[in-house]
Design a protein around this motif. Structure first.
Motif, mmCIF file in Angstrom:
data_model
loop_
_atom_site.group_PDB
_atom_site.id
_atom_site.type_symbol
_atom_site.label_atom_id
_atom_site.label_comp_id
_atom_site.label_asym_id
_atom_site.label_seq_id
_atom_site.Cartn_x
_atom_site.Cartn_y
_atom_site.Cartn_z
ATOM 1 N N ALA A 14 0.746 -1.106 -0.314
ATOM 2 C CA ALA A 14 0.257 0.464 -0.133
ATOM 3 C C ALA A 14 0.740 1.638 -0.265
ATOM 4 N N THR A 15 2.173 1.321 1.106
ATOM 5 C CA THR A 15 3.181 2.490 0.624
ATOM 6 C C THR A 15 3.553 2.571 -0.541
ATOM 7 N N THR A 53 0.564 4.089 -2.834
ATOM 8 C CA THR A 53 0.881 5.268 -2.798
ATOM 9 C C THR A 53 1.544 6.430 -3.709
ATOM 10 N N LEU A 73 -1.395 9.375 -9.463
ATOM 11 C CA LEU A 73 -2.342 8.563 -8.794
ATOM 12 C C LEU A 73 -3.024 9.692 -8.102
ATOM 13 N N ARG A 107 -5.424 7.461 -3.746
ATOM 14 C CA ARG A 107 -4.512 8.161 -2.908
ATOM 15 C C ARG A 107 -5.210 7.863 -0.907
ATOM 16 N N CYS A 130 -5.414 4.441 -0.253
ATOM 17 C CA CYS A 130 -4.750 3.967 -0.088
ATOM 18 C C CYS A 130 -4.391 4.210 1.764
ATOM 19 N N ASP A 131 -4.670 5.411 1.870
ATOM 20 C CA ASP A 131 -4.083 5.995 3.889
ATOM 21 C C ASP A 131 -4.857 4.962 4.517
ATOM 22 N N THR A 181 -3.918 1.270 4.406
ATOM 23 C CA THR A 181 -2.159 1.803 5.045
ATOM 24 C C THR A 181 -2.425 1.442 7.231
#
Length: 572
Positions: free
Chosen positions: A379-380, A383, A388, A393, A396-397, A400
Motif C-alpha cells: 500500500a505504501t 501511494t 495516482l 491515494r 490507500c491511506d 494503510t
C-alpha cells in the motif's frame, strides 16, 4: 510297695511323675532363658518339682517325724515360690524398672531369712504342732503367718500385673489367661490342703499342679508365649499407616488398629462389637466395600478433615482346621494420591493450553503479522506511484491505517499469548512490568497500588492471573475511553485480591452479552484456577474488575471490600 520306711502308693507315683514333668518343663524354659520371663518361670518350675517330691515323700513316709520334716520342706517353698512368680510377672509385663537393687535385695533377704527360720527347733518358729485324732496338724505361728501373708501379697501383686497385661495386650490374652488360671488354682487348693481347712486327698493337690504345668506348657508351646512374633505383630499393627478392621463371621468388628480409628474419626468403644454395616452407616460406599468379601474397591466418605478416599481390600481368616472365622479388611488412604493425580492432570492440561497458545502466537507472528506487513508495504509503494488520483491515494491511506491497526492487534495478541513466565520473578514484579509496558505502549496513566509483596501462587494460577489482568487492561484501552487505570493488590486471609478500576465511560453489565469485552474468556480463566471474578460498572461511572484468587487449594471465602470511590482523571 515299701522302700526303707516309705510306702509307694499310686498317688505317690503320680506326684513323682508331676515332679519329673516340671523338671522337663524347667529344662525347656532354661534353654529359652535369654527371653524375657523365661528364667524366673524356669526357677518356678524347679520349685514346684521340689514341692511335688516333698509332697510325695510326706505321703509315703511311715514315721511321723519323717512326715513332719517333709511337711516343713514344702511349706518352706511358699514364700520363694510367690516371689519368683512375682519376678516373672514383672519381667514378662516389661516392668523391669521395678526390679531395682533395693527391691532385689529385699526379695533375696526375705527368702534367706525365711529359710533360716526353719532350722532352729525343727521349724517351731514357723509352725506349732498339735494332735487331733492321731493325725498331725500344722498351725502357723505369728512369725509364720507374717511370711505366709507376704507370699500371698506377692501372689496378689503378680496376679494384678498379669491382669494389666491381659487388658493392655490382646496378643497375650490367651497365654496370660492360662497362667492366671493355673496360678489361681494352685494358690487356692494348696493352702487349703496344707492347712487342712478342707479334707482333700493328696491326689487332688497333685492334679492341680499337673493342670497348672499343662497350662504353662500350652502357653509356651501352643501360643508361643516367649516368641517375639506376637510382640512384633502387635507393634506393626499399632504403627502401620493403613487402617485394619477384623470382622468376625457375623460381620461384627472384633478389633481395629489406631490407624483405622484415625481414618474413620471414631473411638474404639463405639466400634468394637458393632456390626460393620451399622458402625459405617454414615458412609454407605465405605460400608459396601468393607462388607463385600469378593472384590476390592475404592470408597469416598466424609471425615472430620473433609472428604477422604480409601482403597479397601479383604482377606479371609480361617482357623487351624481351615474353617472360616472372619475377614481382615485393609483400609489404604489414597486421598493424597488422588489429589496429586488430579493436580497432574490439571497441570498437563495447563501445559497443553500454554503450548497451544505459543503455537498460535508463532502462527500470528510468522503468518498473519508478516502478511499484514507485506500488505502495508505494498500500500505504501502504491501511494508513492506518480499520477495516482486523490481518491485512490485516500483509499490507500485508509488501507494503510487499517493494516497498522491490524498489526497492532496482532502484536497485542502475541504479547497476551506469551504472558510473562512465573519463573521470571515475583508476581508483584511481573504485574509492575506488565503495567509499565502497557503505559508506555498506549499512553494511559496507570497506578499500581501494592503495599507489600504478593504471595507466590501455583504456576498455572499465576499465569492465568496475569492474563486476566491483561485482558482487563485491553478492555479498558479498547472500550472505556479512560484516562486513568488503577491496579490494586491486597491480601485477605487465604486469598489474593486484585482490582482493576478505570475512570472511563462504563457500561450496563446487564445489557451486554457474556461474550463481549472478553468477559467469557476472563471468567473461564478464573474458574479454571478456582478464583472468583466480579465486574461492577455503570454508565459514566467507570468499571471495576475484581479477581479473588485462593492462595491455597481451600474454598473461597468472602473477601474484604475494597474502596469503590470513582477515580479522578489524571492531570494533563
Amino acid at each position: 510297695m515299701r522302700v526303707s520306711g516309705y510306702t509307694l502308693t499310686p498317688s505317690v507315683w503320680l506326684t513323682l511323675a508331676s515332679a519329673g514333668f516340671m523338671l522337663l518343663l524347667s529344662a525347656l524354659l532354661w534353654r529359652r532363658r535369654d527371653v524375657r520371663g523365661a528364667l524366673p518361670l524356669s526357677i518356678q518350675a524347679v520349685l514346684i518339682a521340689v514341692l511335688c517330691v516333698a509332697l510325695a515323700a510326706e505321703t509315703a513316709a511311715i514315721d511321723p517325724a519323717e512326715r513332719a520334716s517333709w511337711f516343713l520342706v514344702r511349706s518352706a517353698l511358699i514364700l520363694p515360690g510367690g516371689l519368683v512368680i512375682l519376678w516373672f510377672a514383672i519381667e514378662y509385663a516389661s516392668f523391669e524398672r521395678w526390679l531395682t537393687r533395693p527391691v532385689v535385695a529385699f526379695f533375696v533377704g526375705s527368702v534367706v531369712l525365711h529359710l533360716a527360720l526353719y532350722l532352729p527347733g525343727g521349724g517351731t518358729l514357723m509352725w506349732s504342732r498339735v494332735w487331733w485324732d492321731g493325725e498331725e496338724r500344722g498351725t502357723l505361728t505369728l512369725l509364720g503367718g507374717v511370711f505366709t501373708a507376704g507370699a500371698l501379697a506377692a501372689f496378689v501383686l503378680a496376679t494384678a500385673i498379669l491382669l494389666v497385661l491381659f487388658v493392655r495386650s490382646p496378643a497375650h490374652r490367651a497365654p496370660v489367661a492360662l497362667i492366671l488360671a493355673g496360678q489361681i488354682a494352685v494358690r487356692l487348693v494348696y493352702p487349703v490342703a496344707t492347712l487342712k481347712l478342707i479334707e482333700l486327698p493328696n491326689a487332688a493337690t497333685v492334679l492341680v499342679f499337673d493342670a497348672a504345668a499343662l497350662m504353662y506348657a500350652v502357653a509356651l508351646l501352643r501360643f508361643r508365649l516367649f516368641d517375639l512374633v506376637p510382640v512384633a505383630r502387635e507393634t506393626i499393627l499399632a504403627r502401620m499407616p493403613d487402617g485394619l478392621l477384623v470382622l468376625d463371621g457375623q460381620g461384627r468388628i472384633a478389633d481395629l488398629n489406631e490407624a483405622a480409628l484415625r481414618l474413620l474419626g471414631r473411638d474404639r468403644c463405639s466400634m468394637l462389637g458393632q456390626p460393620a454395616a451399622l458402625a459405617l452407616a454414615a458412609s454407605p460406599d465405605l460400608a459396601r466395600c468393607v462388607l463385600d468379601a469378593d472384590t476390592a474397591g475404592e470408597a469416598a466418605y466424609e471425615s472430620s478433615d473433609g472428604t477422604r478416599i480409601c482403597q479397601v481390600s479383604s482377606t479371609p481368616l480361617a482357623d487351624w482346621q481351615g474353617r472360616p472365622m472372619g475377614r481382615l479388611v485393609l483400609l489404604h488412604d489414597i486421598t493424597a494420591l488422588r489429589r496429586v493425580e488430579a493436580q497432574l492432570v490439571a497441570q498437563e492440561r495447563a501445559l497443553a493450553a500454554a503450548g497451544e497458545r505459543e503455537r498460535l502466537a508463532r502462527e500470528l507472528h510468522d503468518g498473519l503479522a508478516q502478511d499484514l506487513w507485506l500488505a502495508k508495504l505494498k500500500a505504501t509503494r502504491l501511494t508513492a506511484q506518480p499520477g495516482l488520483s486523490a481518491e485512490a491515494r485516500a483509499l490507500c491511506d485508509e488501507v494503510t491505517a487499517a493494516v497498522d491497526a491490524g498489526m497492532a492487534e496482532a502484536r497485542e495478541a502475541v504479547a497476551t499469548m506469551r504472558a510473562p513466565d512465573a519463573t521470571n520473578g515475583s508476581l508483584r514484579a511481573l504485574l509492575a512490568r506488565s503495567l509499565e509496558d502497557f503505559e508506555d505502549r498506549f499512553g494511559l496513566s496507570v497506578e499500581f497500588d501494592c503495599g507489600t509483596d504478593l504471595p507466590a501462587l501455583p504456576s498455572r494460577a499465576e499465569a492465568e492471573t496475569l492474563r486476566i489482568v491483561g485482558e482487563a487492561l485491553t478492555n479498558v484501552r479498547r472500550h472505556a475511553d479512560a484516562t486513568l487505570v488503577r491496579v490494586r493488590g491486597v491480601l485477605d486471609g487465604g486469598h489474593l485480591v486484585l482490582e482493576v478500576r478505570d475512570n472511563g465511560r462504563g457500561f450496563d453489565p446487564g445489557s451486554v452479552g457474556a461474550g463481549r469485552f472478553g468477559l467469557a474468556g476472563m471468567r473461564e480463566r478464573a474458574a479454571g484456577i478456582g478464583a472468583r471474578l466480579e465486574i461492577e460498572s455503570a454508565p459514566a461511572k467507570g468499571t471495576r474488575v475484581r479477581l479473588v484468587v485462593p492462595i491455597d487449594a481451600g474454598p473461597l471465602a468472602a473477601a474484604v471490600p475494597l474502596a469503590t470511590a470513582p477515580l479522578e482523571a489524571a492531570p494533563a
